[in-house]
Design a protein around this motif. Structure first.
Motif, PDB file in Angstrom:
ATOM      1  N   ALA A 272      -4.566   2.722   7.094  1.00 18.82           N
ATOM      2  CA  ALA A 272      -4.402   3.032   5.840  1.00 18.82           C
ATOM      3  C   ALA A 272      -3.643   1.404   5.726  1.00 18.82           C
ATOM      4  O   ALA A 272      -3.751   1.188   4.289  1.00 18.82           O
ATOM      5  CB  ALA A 272      -3.479   4.298   5.592  1.00 18.82           C
ATOM      6  N   ALA A 273      -3.124   0.974   6.374  1.00 20.84           N
ATOM      7  CA  ALA A 273      -2.724  -0.263   5.854  1.00 20.84           C
ATOM      8  C   ALA A 273      -3.585  -1.220   5.003  1.00 20.84           C
ATOM      9  O   ALA A 273      -3.055  -2.031   4.248  1.00 20.84           O
ATOM     10  CB  ALA A 273      -1.727  -1.082   6.700  1.00 20.84           C
ATOM     11  N   PRO A 274      -4.551  -1.780   5.487  1.00 20.46           N
ATOM     12  CA  PRO A 274      -5.451  -2.649   4.832  1.00 20.46           C
ATOM     13  C   PRO A 274      -5.628  -2.303   3.772  1.00 20.46           C
ATOM     14  O   PRO A 274      -5.665  -3.603   2.499  1.00 20.46           O
ATOM     15  CB  PRO A 274      -6.519  -3.030   5.760  1.00 20.46           C
ATOM     16  CG  PRO A 274      -6.224  -1.714   6.383  1.00 20.46           C
ATOM     17  CD  PRO A 274      -5.166  -1.524   6.918  1.00 20.46           C
ATOM     18  N   ILE A 275      -5.598  -1.476   3.262  1.00 18.60           N
ATOM     19  CA  ILE A 275      -5.547  -0.741   2.039  1.00 18.60           C
ATOM     20  C   ILE A 275      -4.832  -1.171   0.939  1.00 18.60           C
ATOM     21  O   ILE A 275      -5.262  -1.496   0.110  1.00 18.60           O
ATOM     22  CB  ILE A 275      -6.372   0.375   1.272  1.00 18.60           C
ATOM     23  CG1 ILE A 275      -7.364   0.867   2.500  1.00 18.60           C
ATOM     24  CG2 ILE A 275      -6.165   1.050   0.587  1.00 18.60           C
ATOM     25  CD1 ILE A 275      -7.882   2.641   2.997  1.00 18.60           C
ATOM     26  N   SER A 276      -3.536  -0.447   1.120  1.00 16.07           N
ATOM     27  CA  SER A 276      -2.561  -1.201   0.293  1.00 16.07           C
ATOM     28  C   SER A 276      -1.914  -2.040   0.190  1.00 16.07           C
ATOM     29  O   SER A 276      -2.093  -2.939  -0.519  1.00 16.07           O
ATOM     30  CB  SER A 276      -1.131  -0.092   0.866  1.00 16.07           C
ATOM     31  OG  SER A 276      -0.493  -0.286   2.245  1.00 16.07           O
ATOM     32  N   ASP A 277      -2.446  -3.360   1.197  1.00 11.66           N
ATOM     33  CA  ASP A 277      -2.154  -4.313   1.331  1.00 11.66           C
ATOM     34  C   ASP A 277      -3.200  -4.982   0.441  1.00 11.66           C
ATOM     35  O   ASP A 277      -2.582  -7.014  -0.386  1.00 11.66           O
ATOM     36  CB  ASP A 277      -2.072  -5.017   2.682  1.00 11.66           C
ATOM     37  CG  ASP A 277      -1.051  -4.719   4.004  1.00 11.66           C
ATOM     38  OD1 ASP A 277      -0.196  -3.710   3.171  1.00 11.66           O
ATOM     39  OD2 ASP A 277      -1.329  -4.689   5.267  1.00 11.66           O
ATOM     40  N   TYR A 278      -4.403  -4.636   0.391  1.00 10.17           N
ATOM     41  CA  TYR A 278      -4.982  -5.055  -0.225  1.00 10.17           C
ATOM     42  C   TYR A 278      -5.003  -5.096  -1.693  1.00 10.17           C
ATOM     43  O   TYR A 278      -4.882  -6.610  -3.078  1.00 10.17           O
ATOM     44  CB  TYR A 278      -6.495  -5.581   0.048  1.00 10.17           C
ATOM     45  CG  TYR A 278      -7.702  -5.979  -0.352  1.00 10.17           C
ATOM     46  CD1 TYR A 278      -8.126  -7.273  -0.052  1.00 10.17           C
ATOM     47  CD2 TYR A 278      -8.767  -5.212  -1.212  1.00 10.17           C
ATOM     48  CE1 TYR A 278      -8.532  -7.934  -0.267  1.00 10.17           C
ATOM     49  CE2 TYR A 278      -9.996  -6.178  -1.555  1.00 10.17           C
ATOM     50  CZ  TYR A 278     -10.569  -7.564  -0.742  1.00 10.17           C
ATOM     51  OH  TYR A 278     -10.836  -8.842  -1.405  1.00 10.17           O
ATOM     52  N   LEU A 279      -4.344  -3.925  -1.939  1.00  9.93           N
ATOM     53  CA  LEU A 279      -4.654  -3.783  -3.148  1.00  9.93           C
ATOM     54  C   LEU A 279      -2.695  -4.433  -3.764  1.00  9.93           C
ATOM     55  O   LEU A 279      -2.531  -4.559  -4.986  1.00  9.93           O
ATOM     56  CB  LEU A 279      -4.354  -2.258  -3.602  1.00  9.93           C
ATOM     57  CG  LEU A 279      -5.441  -1.488  -3.438  1.00  9.93           C
ATOM     58  CD1 LEU A 279      -5.419  -0.107  -3.445  1.00  9.93           C
ATOM     59  CD2 LEU A 279      -6.534  -1.719  -4.907  1.00  9.93           C
ATOM     60  N   THR A 280      -2.152  -4.468  -3.250  1.00  5.54           N
ATOM     61  CA  THR A 280      -1.095  -5.104  -3.550  1.00  5.54           C
ATOM     62  C   THR A 280      -1.233  -6.890  -3.428  1.00  5.54           C
ATOM     63  O   THR A 280      -0.480  -6.970  -4.876  1.00  5.54           O
ATOM     64  CB  THR A 280      -0.092  -4.973  -1.830  1.00  5.54           C
ATOM     65  OG1 THR A 280       0.218  -3.747  -1.928  1.00  5.54           O
ATOM     66  CG2 THR A 280       1.540  -5.851  -2.273  1.00  5.54           C
ATOM     67  N   LEU A 281      -2.080  -7.446  -3.120  1.00  6.32           N
ATOM     68  CA  LEU A 281      -2.323  -8.926  -3.098  1.00  6.32           C
ATOM     69  C   LEU A 281      -3.404  -8.518  -4.918  1.00  6.32           C
ATOM     70  O   LEU A 281      -3.026  -9.456  -5.536  1.00  6.32           O
ATOM     71  CB  LEU A 281      -3.475  -9.104  -2.519  1.00  6.32           C
ATOM     72  CG  LEU A 281      -4.386 -10.706  -2.577  1.00  6.32           C
ATOM     73  CD1 LEU A 281      -3.102 -10.950  -2.216  1.00  6.32           C
ATOM     74  CD2 LEU A 281      -4.672 -10.980  -1.137  1.00  6.32           C
ATOM     75  N   ALA A 282      -3.994  -7.845  -4.964  1.00  7.71           N
ATOM     76  CA  ALA A 282      -4.702  -7.562  -5.915  1.00  7.71           C
ATOM     77  C   ALA A 282      -3.579  -7.285  -7.436  1.00  7.71           C
ATOM     78  O   ALA A 282      -3.668  -8.235  -8.573  1.00  7.71           O
ATOM     79  CB  ALA A 282      -5.843  -6.284  -6.754  1.00  7.71           C
ATOM     80  N   LEU A 283      -2.663  -7.124  -7.515  1.00 11.19           N
ATOM     81  CA  LEU A 283      -1.522  -6.663  -8.152  1.00 11.19           C
ATOM     82  C   LEU A 283      -0.750  -7.688  -8.880  1.00 11.19           C
ATOM     83  O   LEU A 283      -0.122  -7.829  -9.242  1.00 11.19           O
ATOM     84  CB  LEU A 283      -1.266  -5.013  -8.031  1.00 11.19           C
ATOM     85  CG  LEU A 283      -1.232  -4.290  -7.900  1.00 11.19           C
ATOM     86  CD1 LEU A 283      -0.325  -2.968  -7.358  1.00 11.19           C
ATOM     87  CD2 LEU A 283      -1.688  -3.088  -9.183  1.00 11.19           C
TER      88      LEU A 283
END
Length: 431
Positions: free
Chosen positions: A261-272
């Motif tokens: 699950a971590a890569p999903i939130s990390d990729y969205l963090t990068l987008a934000l």
């Protein structure tokens, strides 16, 4: 305690099922289905589901709602007080070994602690905490994780474009090395086995068990346990005494699954951060703030859509209601994480809430769950995420795909991470 448990009428049950359950089921509870995710994000279906729950609370009050459909009965939580009660009393009046969750996870981790009932759960939980807490506190393990992340992310920094496919492939190598050791770096078969069984688990009891695939997954895991390479969680497992009924190989399956699950939130963090230069600059300079950014992305778009519990004893609720043991209890993360009545920052990116205590004070915000069943791997995941994003932020990224993640309007409640594409500006100088 919130007052007034009520029973949902037929119309409300249909709305809950069609607007709330079906889109989430289409996305996939255990592994996302990209096409369904793209469609539900375009329609922002989580926003629809949250409106249904908010309407129920408006008409019936903040007490939980009992819904019955197809012979199944579930208690849908609508108040932060009830959410806190259920999370805090897990292991006493409630169990995380919910029947639906057990049917889903048993496809690939039938003996994992999360779905273990009764007294054995305590022993398996103790083992999980001993391994994960021990590794998180070990400087050698932390240094090995840092080196793994930096090595795997470095090739992404050479290219001027970044896609989910490239990012996710790199992250899978990181996960395999952290969980099993360096020997598993290129073992794509073990990831493929896990994901096939997760896909089966999306259907819970509606899909047959593929015992041969699960046996192969467990055998591959055991081979890395036998190696017990320094730096991986497998080494911690080998060094931690465990009785046979603990089933260490089964416990490792949950770490392997949950870490994804971590890569999903990390990729969205990068987008934000790509949309917010000031936040990005602060995140580069302040690791604690960067971790807060990751937690905030998890609040905005929780990778676990529902937290499920079953009652283990008769439970008493305001209004004179008594529910029997075995009643399912449903905690909808997208609803509670974006509850505008409780959270002034509900639809904004506000990492500060994780630094000043506001998020910690709200038990209804639970990206890693709360109480006795909280995720024991939280520290390892957040440390890995912070290291990974520190590396990625040595370049200035901007989003080149269509999105609605900027600061100029409320953030959508459903996000499709798989469609996000980035381009980088000037590369930072590495020493």
């Amino acid at each position: 305690m919130a007052p007034g448990l009520t029973r949902a009428g037929l119309t409300d049950v249909v709305r809950l099922f069609v607007i709330g359950v079906l889109p989430a089921f289409a996305q996939g509870f255990l592994i996302r289905r990209p096409l369904a995710l793209r469609l539900t994000a375009a329609l922002d279906t989580h926003a629809w589901g949250c409106r249904v729950l908010d309407d129920l609370r408006e008409r019936h009050g903040p007490g939980p709602v009992l819904a019955t459909a197809f012979g199944w009965t579930g208690l849908v939580l609508l108040s932060a007080d009830d959410a806190r009660r259920v999370l805090a009393e897990t292991g006493v009046s409630f169990t995380s070994a919910n029947r639906g969750k057990t049917a889903a996870l048993s496809h690939f981790e039938p003996d994992a602690v999360l779905i273990t009932p009764g007294a054995l759960k305590v022993e398996r939980r103790r083992f999980n905490e001993a391994v994960l807490d021990g590794c998180a506190a070990d400087p050698g393990f932390r240094e090995a994780c840092r080196a793994v992340v930096e090595e795997e992310i470095r090739p992404l920094l050479v290219e001027d474009t970044l896609t989910w496919k490239r990012f996710h492939a790199a992250y899978q190598r990181i996960v395999r090395r952290i969980v099993f050791g360096d020997a598993a770096r290129d073992d794509e078969r073990i990831t493929d086995l896990r994901d096939k069984l997760r896909s089966d688990g999306n259907w819970a009891m509606l899909h047959r068990k593929r015992h041969r695939l699960r046996a192969e997954l467990f055998a591959r895991t055991q081979s890395y346990l036998d190696l017990a390479e320094p730096g991986g969680l497998a080494r911690g497992v080998s060094a931690t005494p465990a009785a046979a009924e603990i089933e260490p190989v089964a416990q490792m399956q949950h770490w392997f699954f949950a870490f994804d699950a971590a890569p999903i939130s990390d990729y969205l963090t990068l987008a934000l951060l790509a949309c917010r230069p000031q936040h990005s600059a602060r995140a580069r300079a302040d690791r604690a703030y960067l971790r807060a950014c990751v937690l905030e992305a998890q609040r905005l778009w929780p990778t676990t859509m529902v937290i499920l519990r079953d009652t283990t004893v008769e439970t008493h609720w305001p209004g004179g209601w008594t529910l029997p043991a075995g009643t399912a209890v449903i905690f909808c993360n997208p609803f509670f994480h974006r509850d505008a009545r409780l959270l002034p920052y509900a639809d904004r990116f506000e990492p500060e809430v994780w630094l000043d205590g506001r998020a910690e004070a709200q038990w209804s915000i639970a990206p890693f769950s709360r109480g006795p069943a909280r995720c024991p791997g939280k520290e390892i995941v957040l440390s890995t995420s912070a290291t990974l994003l520190t590396e990625l932020l040595t370049r200035d990224w901007h989003i080149t795909s269509p999105h609605r993640l900027g600061p100029e309007r409320p953030l959508p409640r459903t996000a499709d991470h798989t469609s996000l594409r980035f381009a980088a500006g000037n590369r930072a100088v590495h020493g």
